[in-house]
Design an enzyme around this catalytic site. Structure first.
Site, mmCIF file in Angstrom:
data_model
loop_
_atom_site.group_PDB
_atom_site.id
_atom_site.type_symbol
_atom_site.label_atom_id
_atom_site.label_comp_id
_atom_site.label_asym_id
_atom_site.label_seq_id
_atom_site.Cartn_x
_atom_site.Cartn_y
_atom_site.Cartn_z
ATOM 1 N N SER A 165 42.308 61.257 11.051
ATOM 2 C CA SER A 165 43.528 61.842 10.859
ATOM 3 C C SER A 165 44.512 60.769 11.582
ATOM 4 O O SER A 165 44.068 60.233 12.524
ATOM 5 C CB SER A 165 43.830 63.200 10.930
ATOM 6 O OG SER A 165 43.782 63.512 12.418
ATOM 7 N N HIS A 205 41.724 78.528 -6.681
ATOM 8 C CA HIS A 205 42.098 78.707 -5.299
ATOM 9 C C HIS A 205 41.519 79.970 -4.789
ATOM 10 O O HIS A 205 42.256 80.708 -4.266
ATOM 11 C CB HIS A 205 43.703 78.959 -5.326
ATOM 12 C CG HIS A 205 44.142 78.266 -4.024
ATOM 13 N ND1 HIS A 205 45.541 78.282 -3.940
ATOM 14 C CD2 HIS A 205 43.653 78.503 -2.741
ATOM 15 C CE1 HIS A 205 45.911 77.864 -2.570
ATOM 16 N NE2 HIS A 205 44.800 77.807 -1.898
ATOM 17 N N THR A 237 40.110 70.993 -0.584
ATOM 18 C CA THR A 237 40.227 72.669 -0.650
ATOM 19 C C THR A 237 41.635 72.781 0.549
ATOM 20 O O THR A 237 41.817 73.870 1.180
ATOM 21 C CB THR A 237 38.989 73.336 0.177
ATOM 22 O OG1 THR A 237 38.605 72.571 1.292
ATOM 23 C CG2 THR A 237 37.980 73.177 -0.780
ATOM 24 N N ILE A 293 38.913 74.240 10.086
ATOM 25 C CA ILE A 293 38.273 74.244 8.822
ATOM 26 C C ILE A 293 37.350 72.617 8.748
ATOM 27 O O ILE A 293 36.220 72.911 8.618
ATOM 28 C CB ILE A 293 39.204 74.225 7.736
ATOM 29 C CG1 ILE A 293 39.756 75.592 7.564
ATOM 30 C CG2 ILE A 293 38.253 74.070 6.568
ATOM 31 C CD1 ILE A 293 40.573 75.799 6.610
ATOM 32 N N ARG A 348 45.460 71.042 0.057
ATOM 33 C CA ARG A 348 46.624 71.293 -0.569
ATOM 34 C C ARG A 348 46.711 70.179 -1.653
ATOM 35 O O ARG A 348 46.474 69.077 -1.395
ATOM 36 C CB ARG A 348 47.985 71.191 0.455
ATOM 37 C CG ARG A 348 48.255 72.335 1.281
ATOM 38 C CD ARG A 348 48.467 73.851 0.254
ATOM 39 N NE ARG A 348 48.662 74.949 1.223
ATOM 40 C CZ ARG A 348 47.785 75.834 1.545
ATOM 41 N NH1 ARG A 348 46.519 75.612 1.299
ATOM 42 N NH2 ARG A 348 48.196 76.816 2.285
ATOM 43 N N GLY A 361 40.591 69.936 12.001
ATOM 44 C CA GLY A 361 41.028 71.138 12.558
ATOM 45 C C GLY A 361 39.810 71.955 12.495
ATOM 46 O O GLY A 361 38.903 71.791 12.633
ATOM 47 N N GLU A 408 50.216 76.691 -9.743
ATOM 48 C CA GLU A 408 49.195 77.572 -9.766
ATOM 49 C C GLU A 408 49.583 78.892 -10.567
ATOM 50 O O GLU A 408 50.852 79.546 -10.148
ATOM 51 C CB GLU A 408 48.341 77.959 -8.587
ATOM 52 C CG GLU A 408 47.754 76.767 -7.908
ATOM 53 C CD GLU A 408 46.898 77.006 -6.765
ATOM 54 O OE1 GLU A 408 47.183 78.138 -6.052
ATOM 55 O OE2 GLU A 408 46.262 76.002 -5.900
#
Length: 320
Positions: free
Chosen positions: A177, A287, A237, A158, A239, A156, A268
């Site tokens: 993917s 994060h 980076t 990123i 999930r 995508g 977190e």
């Protein structure tokens, strides 16, 4: 005119107040900033009981139906970014709560991906710690980027940015993917891997850039980690739940892969006794992917804009 109350949650760095002109809401909205993280629903419900407006940072504080049930005054919920899987949008709508987002940039998480990848490849933390503590002068042997293969799970916004940097380093970039086509891969200048398994088996560095969903949860488990080269590195980076955390700990402890880096965790802040804190060859960050000044300015200025638009009767960037 009745003054509304607004709480800005999880302002860890204490910067939300200075990064936007909250004074534009003066006389209409009383804003308070919380720098402590509240996980208990009782504590959250008590803290937010008087609020008509709440601003949340990404997915740090989930808003499920059970919490929304306890906030009858809430009318506007603002999340940074334009997507937040931790907000029950159906429950919000049922309670008459408008949910809005803010601008968000894809550059910062792509940049942080390379901070992790380079940190792992060149032993940056290990060598820095040794230098500062008077330890050995050179103790690691770096992994070359030029000429190696970078495998991207997801292509995508990123993932595409990460691919461009990989190409600039002289890497052979491949991607996979479930919905990726040859045309889309070619447009990004990367090779479409024949399968997830082929990508894992042939890559020297694997970076995760997928959206978490039913099809991607646990996508990388023990079987997938065993397929990777023992000299390969995994970076996540996206999930945490995309990578089986127990399998990752085992892979690091037993040397299935050379190392891993992660900016995301299923809980977190990461519990003090979490095994990843002591796993060998693990580079972890709290994060920080989206945590940059420009991105935060977009978040908080966007939140002020969202509140003003809502007060004018024409909310913008609504979700759901």
């Amino acid at each position: 005119m009745t003054t509304l109350r607004c709480a800005v949650l999880d302002d860890y760095q204490g910067v939300a107040r200075e990064l936007a002109d909250w004074g534009r809401l003066s006389g209409r909205v009383d804003v308070r900033f919380l720098d402590r993280h509240l996980t208990d629903h009782d504590a959250l419900a008590a803290e937010l009981a008087d609020c008509e407006i709440v601003v949340v940072m990404r997915e740090r504080t989930p808003f499920p139906a059970a919490l929304l049930d306890r906030l009858p005054r809430l009318r506007l919920l603002i999340t940074s970014g334009l997507r937040n899987a931790s907000i029950d949008l159906a429950a919000a709508a049922a309670h008459g709560v408008t949910v809005c987002g803010t601008p968000s940039s894809s550059e910062p998480p792509a940049e942080l991906t390379w901070a992790l990848l380079l940190g792992l490849a060149r032993g940056v933390v290990t060598e820095n710690d040794s230098l500062r503590e008077g330890g050995p002068w050179q103790s690691t042997l770096g992994a070359d980027l030029h000429g190696s293969r970078l495998g991207l799970l997801g292509l995508g916004k990123i993932g595409t940015r990460v691919a461009r940097v990989g190409a600039a380093f002289g890497m052979d970039v491949a991607a996979w993917s479930q919905n990726l086509t040859e045309e889309r891969a070619a447009a990004a200048g990367v090779t479409l891997a024949a399968s997830k398994e082929e990508l894992l088996e042939t890559s020297d560095f694997v970076s995760v850039h997928l959206v978490l969903g039913d099809r991607t949860r646990g996508l990388i488990g023990a079987g997938e980690l065993r397929r990777m080269r023992r000299t390969a590195y995994l970076v996540n980076t996206s999930r945490a739940a995309i990578v089986d955390q127990d399998a990752l700990v085992r892979a690091l402890r037993e040397g299935w892969i050379a190392g891993a880096g992660s900016d995301v965790f299923e809980t977190e802040p990461l519990p003090l006794d979490h095994p990843l804190r002591t796993a060998p060859n693990f580079l972890g960050l709290p994060h920080l992917g989206y945590v940059t000044r420009r991105n935060y300015e977009g978040y908080f200025r966007g939140a002020v804009e969202d509140i003003e638009a809502y007060l004018s009767g024409a909310p913008v960037r609504t979700l759901g």
